[in-house]
Design a protein around this motif. Structure first.
Motif, PDB file in Angstrom:
ATOM      1  N   HIS A 112      -7.943 -41.800 -26.081  1.00 54.79           N
ATOM      2  CA  HIS A 112      -6.692 -41.952 -26.839  1.00 54.79           C
ATOM      3  C   HIS A 112      -5.519 -41.529 -25.940  1.00 54.79           C
ATOM      4  N   PRO A 113      -4.477 -42.290 -25.984  1.00 53.10           N
ATOM      5  CA  PRO A 113      -3.328 -41.893 -25.139  1.00 53.10           C
ATOM      6  C   PRO A 113      -2.863 -40.439 -25.384  1.00 53.10           C
ATOM      7  N   ALA A 114      -3.092 -39.920 -26.589  1.00 46.75           N
ATOM      8  CA  ALA A 114      -2.661 -38.541 -26.868  1.00 46.75           C
ATOM      9  C   ALA A 114      -3.402 -37.531 -26.019  1.00 46.75           C
ATOM     10  N   LEU A 122      -1.403 -35.586 -23.645  1.00 44.98           N
ATOM     11  CA  LEU A 122      -0.702 -34.446 -24.240  1.00 44.98           C
ATOM     12  C   LEU A 122      -1.627 -33.250 -24.313  1.00 44.98           C
ATOM     13  N   ASP A 123      -2.828 -33.526 -24.723  1.00 46.48           N
ATOM     14  CA  ASP A 123      -3.774 -32.418 -24.833  1.00 46.48           C
ATOM     15  C   ASP A 123      -4.041 -31.793 -23.477  1.00 46.48           C
ATOM     16  N   VAL A 142      -1.926 -31.671 -21.094  1.00 47.34           N
ATOM     17  CA  VAL A 142      -0.738 -30.842 -20.847  1.00 47.34           C
ATOM     18  C   VAL A 142      -0.881 -29.499 -21.525  1.00 47.34           C
ATOM     19  N   THR A 143      -1.279 -29.552 -22.792  1.00 48.73           N
ATOM     20  CA  THR A 143      -1.490 -28.331 -23.564  1.00 48.73           C
ATOM     21  C   THR A 143      -2.456 -27.418 -22.839  1.00 48.73           C
ATOM     22  N   ALA A 203      -0.934 -25.892 -19.764  1.00 50.37           N
ATOM     23  CA  ALA A 203       0.032 -24.844 -20.119  1.00 50.37           C
ATOM     24  C   ALA A 203      -0.687 -23.568 -20.474  1.00 50.37           C
ATOM     25  N   LEU A 214      -6.210 -21.063 -27.914  1.00 45.36           N
ATOM     26  CA  LEU A 214      -5.513 -22.343 -27.774  1.00 45.36           C
ATOM     27  C   LEU A 214      -6.151 -23.176 -26.658  1.00 45.36           C
ATOM     28  N   TYR A 246      -9.226 -24.663 -28.005  1.00 47.99           N
ATOM     29  CA  TYR A 246      -8.887 -25.690 -28.972  1.00 47.99           C
ATOM     30  C   TYR A 246      -8.421 -26.959 -28.289  1.00 47.99           C
ATOM     31  N   LEU A 256     -10.012 -30.702 -28.218  1.00 49.31           N
ATOM     32  CA  LEU A 256      -9.225 -31.900 -28.538  1.00 49.31           C
ATOM     33  C   LEU A 256      -9.367 -32.938 -27.425  1.00 49.31           C
ATOM     34  N   TRP A 293     -10.782 -36.549 -28.082  1.00 48.86           N
ATOM     35  CA  TRP A 293      -9.950 -37.745 -27.928  1.00 48.86           C
ATOM     36  C   TRP A 293     -10.162 -38.478 -26.591  1.00 48.86           C
ATOM     37  N   ASN A 351     -13.155 -26.584 -35.053  1.00 48.11           N
ATOM     38  CA  ASN A 351     -12.740 -26.011 -36.339  1.00 48.11           C
ATOM     39  C   ASN A 351     -12.521 -24.523 -36.239  1.00 48.11           C
ATOM     40  N   GLY A 399      -9.458 -23.794 -34.159  1.00 50.82           N
ATOM     41  CA  GLY A 399      -8.292 -24.228 -34.931  1.00 50.82           C
ATOM     42  C   GLY A 399      -7.895 -23.222 -35.978  1.00 50.82           C
TER      43      GLY A 399
END
Lengths: 148, 604, 91
Positions: B4-6, B9-10, B12-13, B16, B48, B51, B55, B59, B71, B74
């Motif tokens: 998934h393109p998202a 972002l993950d 990146v998360t 970070a 995090l 998590y 993700l 994804w 879960n 999260g």
């Protein structure tokens, strides 16, 4: 001055009066000479008052006035005479022992005609009176008018 | 499954979180204090991380199923957030508490006054740094000890403290004590007490503030001394000293003014005004003067004014009033000094009276002189006049006798009387009269000298003496004398009178020349003290014997009455004139040599 | 589809939010408190979005959710660097 004119001499000292009278007479003055014993008598005579002698009208008078007199002094007499419009015509010759310059000036201021100091030196005295006599013979005196 | 393109972002998360974790790890190596915060933050970040890893896996399309982990993490994330915030919150609270406590301690310890607290038995439970420093003790030396052990007035202090603690007396105003320092010196302090209560309201202790007032006490002492000095000073001065405010009410008075106004003590005058003591007109005058001084700002110096003292006597005062200024320049009142000058004024008045009496007596005398000399002349006229008459009469008699031929013997008898006795007698009479006349004349001149007005002006002596010599040219020639005049300084005087002075002197000089030698008269100036010029008339005449030298100035005194003429008035007149000019005349002479007459006159 | 765990997450998040909002003043004293609170708000937003995506706009909200995660993490990292970064001792 004519022969009927009267020469009044106001002089309290008898001796002085005698001397003056004799000298005048010796000098050739033959007018009537009248003595007034003091200032009061002089004023009474001229202003026709009192009991003593009084002047008569239409007569010529000349006054030889001494300053030091009892009762009323010569300067006061002079003042009173010169204040009266008629009497001021009378020529007044001050003849006195006082030689105080202030008094002399005062008398001239009041209107005396001549001021002569009685010299004590007899020669000078008689000389002065003789000269007065000569003066009297040439001077003209007005007549004083009527008795008021 | 495709990624998934998202996922980007993950990723990146993830990165970070990773970097955060690295930072935290680095920090934990150096930092010392942040234990809890670091831990919880680390926990959050780690959670995090997991998590975000889950993700990514989910994804990215990888078949691995990490649902449970996802879960779990999260759910943990918000909890971790909570922990983090809580940890920080707590630390902040703790920090605030610490800070506030620190501030309190600072306040307590470093307070500019000493603080201590006592328990129910009066023992010191707490004491601040300032007080410790004040006394020089350490806190161990003071804590636990009863407070009165440190006070000089031990018994008083103990009683007071125990009374307060027992509730017998409330804490009242501040009070002073003397405390003992460790080094043995004493210190004056001001103490103020407050009670400490528990929740039930019982007294559990006292908190006191201690203030070092030794400096203040010293200042008070100095002030008291200065005040005393000032008070002594103004009370010992005989002059009236006072200070008034802008309403002219007395603010300060000394004993002298109290006494003069009828008050027993200076304090009685305070707050009152002149209107309470003096009659209205006087009080109004003083008030007006005072107001003028205060409003214009100008001093009133040495004003002489009348006053009435307590007994009702009239007095004179010399008053000086000066405006009173504060440092900012504003006028708040005035200071006055008043000196009793009644005596001086009385003396002045008496003197004036005396002068007046003198002047009138003088006038009286002069008028007597005048009148006498004047009145005496009149009889003289008669004496001389009738003497002359007598001589004339004699002449007459003589000529009468000469005419008539009288008997020889009668002629002889009468002749003697006529020609010798009578003229002789008359001669004497006349001469005496002349003499009297000249005497009187002289007296008159003398009396007139006193009354004649003087015109004082600068005089050129050269001109004056030239005039004198010119008018006496004839006499000088007759006497065969020479007169030499040097240069002479100018002086102040009346021209005619000074002329008279030198005329008289010159006259005398010519009169008393020596026959044996030609007369030489020399007129010059001599050195004199400041303000006076001295002129000298020197001759080579007969001179004057010492016993005569004073007498020649007397009235009617003549040196050679038989030989020389004159009335003896010349030098008397000169002396009189010079006296009126504030000058003098004196003589130096030697019989047979000559005389020197010195004249002093005021210089310009 | 709403997952229960997502709801639980949200509810927990709400609790923390309440806590934060009530102690906002105190938390302001934290160094760089803006960053960390911002990080939380964004994280909270992502939880909300996770729940919402089950209701509507799945695709968009999902994207946003992940964006929020990323932003939140970045902010967190920044804050960590600022607070715990080199040579910073006291807080």
């Amino acid at each position: 001055m004519n022969k009927e004119g009267v020469i009044l001499i106001a002089e309290d000292d008898e001796g002085h009066f005698e001397l003056i009278k004799r000298t005048l007479q010796r000098a050739g003055v033959c007018n009537e000479i009248l003595r007034l014993a003091d200032g009061q008598e002089t004023l009474d005579f001229l202003f026709i008052k009192g009991d003593g002698p009084k002047r008569e009208s239409n007569k010529e008078y000349l006054l030889l006035l001494d300053i030091r007199m009892p009762k009323i002094g010569g300067v006061e007499v002079l003042e009173k005479i010169k204040q009266d419009p008629e009497l001021k015509k009378i020529p007044v010759i001050m003849l006195t022992t006082t030689d105080d310059p202030i008094t002399i000036e005062h008398c001239h201021g009041l209107g005396c005609s001549v001021y002569i100091v009685k010299p004590v030196e007899y020669e000078d005295f008689t000389d002065a009176v003789r000269k007065i006599g000569l003066f009297l013979s040439v001077v003209e005196i007005p007549q004083i008018s009527g008795v008021r | 499954m495709h990624p998934h393109p998202a996922v980007i972002l993950d990723i990146v998360t993830f990165l970070a979180c990773l970097s955060a974790l690295i930072i935290l790890y680095k920090s934990s190596r150096c930092a010392t204090q942040r234990g809890a915060q670091l831990l919880f933050t680390g926990l959050l970040v780690f959670t995090l991380l997991c998590y975000s890893f889950c993700l990514i896996i989910e994804w990215s399309g990888v078949t691995l199923r990490l649902d449970t982990l996802e879960n779990l993490t999260g759910a943990l994330v918000p909890m971790c957030w909570a922990f983090v915030f809580y940890a920080f919150h707590k630390s902040i609270s703790e920090q605030s508490l610490r800070e506030s406590e620190a501030r309190f301690y600072e306040l307590f310890d470093e307070a500019p006054i000493g603080y201590h607290e006592l328990d129910t038995k009066g023992r010191i439970t707490r004491v601040n740094q300032t007080e410790l420093k004040m006394l020089g003790y350490t806190d161990e030396e003071m804590l636990g000890r009863p407070v009165w052990e440190f006070v000089i007035e031990e018994e008083t202090s103990r009683q007071a403290v125990l009374d307060k603690l027992s509730g017998a007396i409330p804490p009242g105003q501040s009070f002073e004590r003397t405390i003992r320092q460790k080094n043995g010196n004493t210190l004056a302090v001001l103490i103020e007490d407050r009670f400490l209560h528990d929740d039930a309201g019982n007294i559990i202790g006292i908190r006191s503030t201690i203030q070092n007032i030794s400096k203040r006490k010293q200042t008070e002492e100095t002030l008291a001394k200065e005040h005393n000095l000032l008070r002594t000073l103004i009370d010992n001065m005989p002059d009236n000293i006072f200070v008034k405010d802008t309403e002219s009410r007395f603010v300060l008075c000394n004993i002298a003014i109290a006494r003069s106004m009828g008050a027993a003590t200076p304090d009685e005058l305070l707050g009152k005004t002149d209107f309470d003591f003096y009659p209205k007109e006087l009080a109004e005058r003083y008030y007006a003067d005072s107001q003028k001084v205060m409003q214009s700002g100008e001093s009133l110096v040495g004003q002489e004014e009348p006053a009435i003292d307590a007994a009702g006597n009239r007095k004179w005062y010399s008053t000086t009033k000066v405006p009173l200024r504060y440092e900012n320049g504003k006028i708040v009142g005035l200071v006055g000094i008043s000196r009793d000058i009644t005596e001086r004024k009385q003396a002045e008045y008496d003197r004036e009276q005396l002068m007046e009496t003198l002047a009138s007596k003088n006038k009286e005398f002069e008028s007597i002189l005048y009148v006498t000399s004047h009145d005496l002349r009149a009889p003289l006229v008669n004496i001389q006049g009738f003497s002359h008459e007598l001589s004339l009469s004699c002449e007459q008699v003589r000529s009468a006798i000469a005419d008539k031929k009288m008997a020889k013997n009668i002629d002889k008898k009468v002749g003697n009387a006529l020609n010798k006795d009578i003229p002789e007698a008359l001669g004497f009479i006349t001469n005496s009269a002349s003499r009297m006349e000249s005497l009187l004349s002289g007296l008159l001149r003398l009396s007139r000298l006193g009354t004649a007005a003087l015109r004082i002006e600068p005089l050129d002596m050269k001109t004056i003496l030239a005039d004198v010599t010119r008018s006496m040219e004839y006499q000088i020639k007759q006497a065969g004398a020479t007169v030499r005049i040097e240069s002479l300084p100018s002086c102040l005087g009346d021209a005619s009178q000074i002329n008279q002075v030198f005329t008289n002197i010159l006259n005398n000089a010519l009169k008393y020349l020596d026959d044996t030698r030609p007369g030489m008269i020399h007129i010059y100036a001599k050195k004199a003290k400041i303000g006076q010029n001295v002129y000298c008339v020197e001759d080579n005449g007969v001179g004057i014997a010492p016993e005569h030298q004073d007498k020649i100035f007397e009235i009617f005194y003549r040196l050679e009455p038989d030989k020389k003429s004159g009335e003896g008035l010349g030098l008397t007149i000169v002396k009189h004139i010079l006296e009126r000019h504030n000058g003098r005349i004196w003589v130096e002479s030697e019989p047979g040599v000559g005389s020197k007459f010195f004249v002093s006159l005021p210089s310009i | 589809m709403i997952h229960e765990n997502e709801v639980v997450m949200l509810l927990l998040g709400v609790g923390v939010l309440i806590f934060i909002l009530t102690s906002r003043l105190r938390l302001k004293q934290l160094p760089s408190s803006n960053i960390i609170t911002a990080a939380f708000y964004v994280a909270f937003a992502s939880w909300v979005l996770t729940v919402l995506e089950g209701l509507f706009w799945e695709g968009l909200l999902n994207y946003l959710e992940h964006i929020c995660y990323a932003v939140s993490s970045i902010l967190l990292a920044c804050w960590c660097w600022k607070v715990f970064g080199s040579k910073k001792e006291a807080m």
